[in-house]
Scaffold this active site. Sequence first.
Site, short mmCIF file in Angstrom:
data_model
loop_
_atom_site.label_atom_id
_atom_site.label_comp_id
_atom_site.label_asym_id
_atom_site.label_seq_id
_atom_site.Cartn_x
_atom_site.Cartn_y
_atom_site.Cartn_z
CG ASP A 15 10.84 -17.84 44.98
OD1 ASP A 15 9.97 -18.58 45.48
OD2 ASP A 15 11.31 -18.01 43.84
CE1 TYR A 38 14.02 -21.93 36.87
CE2 TYR A 38 12.68 -22.94 38.58
CZ TYR A 38 12.90 -22.64 37.24
OH TYR A 38 12.00 -23.06 36.29
CE LYS A 44 9.29 -26.20 44.45
NZ LYS A 44 9.29 -27.04 43.26
#
Length: 423
Positions: free
Chosen positions: A233, A138, A261
Amino acid sequence: MSHFTDAKQVIAGGVNSPVRAFAGVGGEPVFMKRANGAWLETEDGRHLIDYVGSWGPMILGHSHPAVLEAVIRTAADGMSFGAPSLIETRLAEKVRDLMPSIERVRMVSSGTEATMSAIRLARGFTSRDKIIKFEGCYHGHSDSLLIKAGSGALTLGVPSSPGIPAGLAEHTITLPYNDIDAIDTVFDDIGEQIACVIVEPIAGNMNMIMPIEGFLASLSRRCTDAGCVLIFDEVMTGFRVALGGAQALYDIKPDLTTIGKVVGGGLPAAAFGGRADIMASLAPDGPVYQAGTLSGNPLAMAAGLATLEQIEEPNFFSALSDKTNSLIAGLKSIAVDAGVPLAVESQGGMFGFVFTEDDSVSSYEQVAAADIERFKKFFHGMLERGIYLAPSAFEVGFISSAHGDEEIAKTLDAARQTMATLA
Ligand code: HOZ
């Protein structure tokens, strides 16, 4: 009327991000009121040990004094300028020091923005359209990337979302994670047409899947040979599985990296960056456009910088890994005692567990075939006993430096009681 019913009257689906709705586990989401350290307090006054950690950012636990102090001090001087400020440079320098493949960086506000912008940059830099991603990975919810995607898309059963023009989707090639032969076949066929490969170097959106030996190295080699851009990623893994992210663990230098994050310390910040020659294609130096009013927001920069300063302390990651290991080893042994088949994985402050007969999990198919009903029962059993896990069998867990022996012992106690109900 529940809080969720109220929310649904005014917020689409009652939540501002789909996984939170508990669709993957049934029941109604718990509404949070405040948090401190490893603990959450709910609107109905319960105290829960938190293994979601806002989906990764809260590596120091909630309301860490150094982060709070930095945010409050910065806020007193202004919350957003829409003009350069020194704290952006300080955080950028820190990122570059901790992840040396990032020679130049651009701050954005979310992981989706980071990956979307990195893809556009790779396409602009190479003048090619096709991109490769991996099934179950994702990379946020931009159009080119929401195809056979993990996380909430997988949880809700819409891995390829409606609303994405076929003309765009046809430029996204999706391959099985950890399948080196599939990579070779595509590169042998059309390597010169590929703008970039984007990959989670440790997959964390289809539960937790480690890269098999040679997977990342082979990607790196094929990308270099074909003149295409390798994008790691690391929105989830950056500053989380190790100080320098997964790229440090596996000693691979991607051309571009996306982070998020932890780099925002709990406030909305993310970034993409990498080779200086590629980043030079970005406006204003180059023609590839990307922008954001709140990009480099001083509060988010302050929270991120304060967080990175804490985690670069010597032994931070070894202590964090010890906690994760004791949690996950305890969970595995409880499952064995209860006769419940369970595969576990962990790295740094991130862990996964899958109810499967397989000893370990290295593919999307294995996760998809796991016992989801058993996960749902486990999730609710743990929640009843005061443990807050991610409400989906396809997400990972996060631990913080604020989790101590007491929290881990309580968690394992709850797991022992819950596991006994599952056999
Ligand atoms: N995409 C996140 C999980 N991998 C969920 C974000 C959220 O619901 O806050």
